[in-house]
Design an enzyme around this catalytic site. Structure first.
Site, mmCIF file in Angstrom:
data_model
loop_
_atom_site.group_PDB
_atom_site.id
_atom_site.type_symbol
_atom_site.label_atom_id
_atom_site.label_comp_id
_atom_site.label_asym_id
_atom_site.label_seq_id
_atom_site.Cartn_x
_atom_site.Cartn_y
_atom_site.Cartn_z
ATOM 1 N N VAL A 62 -9.531 -0.505 -26.047
ATOM 2 C CA VAL A 62 -8.793 -1.771 -26.086
ATOM 3 C C VAL A 62 -9.116 -2.679 -24.906
ATOM 4 C CG1 VAL A 62 -6.892 -0.750 -27.402
ATOM 5 C CG2 VAL A 62 -6.752 -0.839 -24.897
ATOM 6 N N ASN A 88 0.275 -0.271 -28.387
ATOM 7 C CA ASN A 88 0.822 0.987 -27.898
ATOM 8 C C ASN A 88 -0.125 1.739 -26.973
ATOM 9 O OD1 ASN A 88 2.519 3.607 -28.096
ATOM 10 N ND2 ASN A 88 0.542 4.212 -28.954
ATOM 11 N N SER A 141 7.776 0.222 -21.260
ATOM 12 C CA SER A 141 8.386 1.408 -20.665
ATOM 13 C C SER A 141 9.585 0.975 -19.839
ATOM 14 C CB SER A 141 7.371 2.115 -19.768
ATOM 15 O OG SER A 141 7.978 3.112 -18.974
ATOM 16 N N TYR A 155 0.946 1.966 -13.157
ATOM 17 C CA TYR A 155 1.635 2.013 -14.455
ATOM 18 C C TYR A 155 2.814 1.048 -14.473
ATOM 19 C CZ TYR A 155 3.778 4.115 -18.620
ATOM 20 O OH TYR A 155 4.312 4.328 -19.879
ATOM 21 N N ALA A 157 3.304 -1.606 -12.609
ATOM 22 C CA ALA A 157 2.811 -2.981 -12.577
ATOM 23 C C ALA A 157 2.294 -3.409 -13.946
ATOM 24 C CB ALA A 157 1.707 -3.125 -11.529
ATOM 25 N N SER A 158 1.556 -2.526 -14.607
ATOM 26 C CA SER A 158 0.998 -2.866 -15.920
ATOM 27 C C SER A 158 2.094 -3.065 -16.955
ATOM 28 C CB SER A 158 0.023 -1.778 -16.387
ATOM 29 O OG SER A 158 0.696 -0.565 -16.697
ATOM 30 N N LYS A 159 3.129 -2.234 -16.908
ATOM 31 C CA LYS A 159 4.199 -2.339 -17.891
ATOM 32 C C LYS A 159 5.125 -3.524 -17.611
ATOM 33 C CE LYS A 159 3.030 1.099 -20.553
ATOM 34 N NZ LYS A 159 2.607 0.855 -21.953
#
Length: 243
Positions: A62, A88, A141, A155, A157-159
């Site tokens: 992706v 997802n 999340s 994680y 930061a990305s979410k």
């Protein structure tokens, strides 16, 4: 009940866990579903036993924009324009602390979790705008609502970024009839638990959320009428404290 009969659905990270459960749920309710993920063997395993005429298994990273564009073009050629997109696909790594995370792991986590979602939104948006209808579900999340050590720096930061992207979609695309929902789960029994710094035991796995719980949430959100939008949905294990 074929609530989604005729609907074209794209689900990323569909080979295992949450994505697999969501993709299967849409197929079982009449949807024509593209199972997207890194490994073809996992996608084919996930789609096994489902009606082949309503399933596509499409390997894709992706984070690679050109590959994403090609995947969406394949879906449109066989099934038509995407009605529902479920972002997802996700990853994490170790170590996770800000002072310790490998910059390559940071880059990869942001590329998959956040840029990957952007890539697919960007790819399906023109067709959704043209027909003035579309549903985008972003599996974020609880770490995307309140950062913490468990998810780690990259994680979290990305979410958080995914939640922000979700709200931007709702603000900018409302006149095109496009809605977005960020589903923010707590702990879920999925393969990503294998990346935890500390092993997760069988008893703990049994009492946290299961993939089918997230599938039920996604199907609920997608099944609401166009006049209804759920911008953000937090779902956690009963035993997990949320403050």
């Amino acid at each position: 009940m074929e609530k989604f009969a005729g609907k074209v659905v794209v689900v990323t990270g569909a080979g295992t866990g949450i994505g697999r459960a969501i993709a299967a749920g849409f197929v079982e309710r009449g949807g024509r579903v593209a199972f997207v993920g890194r490994r073809l063997d996992k996608l084919e395993e996930a789609a096994s036993g489902l009606p082949g005429e309503r399933v596509m298994c499409l390997p894709c990273d992706v984070s690679e924009r050109e590959s994403v564009d090609a995947i969406v073009a394949q879906v449109e050629e066989r099934f038509g324009a995407t009605d529902i997109l479920v972002n997802n696909a996700g990853t994490n790594s170790n170590p996770r602390a800000l002072a310790e995370v490998d910059p390559r792991d940071w880059d990869r986590t942001i590329a998959v979790n956040l840029t990957g979602a952007f890539n697919f939104v960007r790819a399906v948006l023109p067709a959704m705008r043209k027909k003035k209808d579309g549903m985008i579900i972003n599996i974020s999340s609880i770490a995307g609502v309140r950062a913490g050590k468990l998810g780690g720096a990259a994680y979290s930061a990305s979410k958080h970024g995914m939640v922000a992207l979700n709200h931007i979609i709702n603000e900018e695309e409302v006149d095109y009839g496009i809605r977005a929902c960020a589903i923010c789960p707590g702990e879920v029994e999925t393969p990503i638990l294998e990346l935890r710094p500390d092993p997760v035991g069988a008893e703990h796995r049994a009492r946290i959320l299961q993939p089918e719980d997230l599938a039920a949430a996604a199907l609920f959100v997608a099944g609401l009428p166009p006049r209804a939008c759920v911008p953000e949905l937090i779902i956690k294990p009963t035993t997990q404290i949320y403050q």
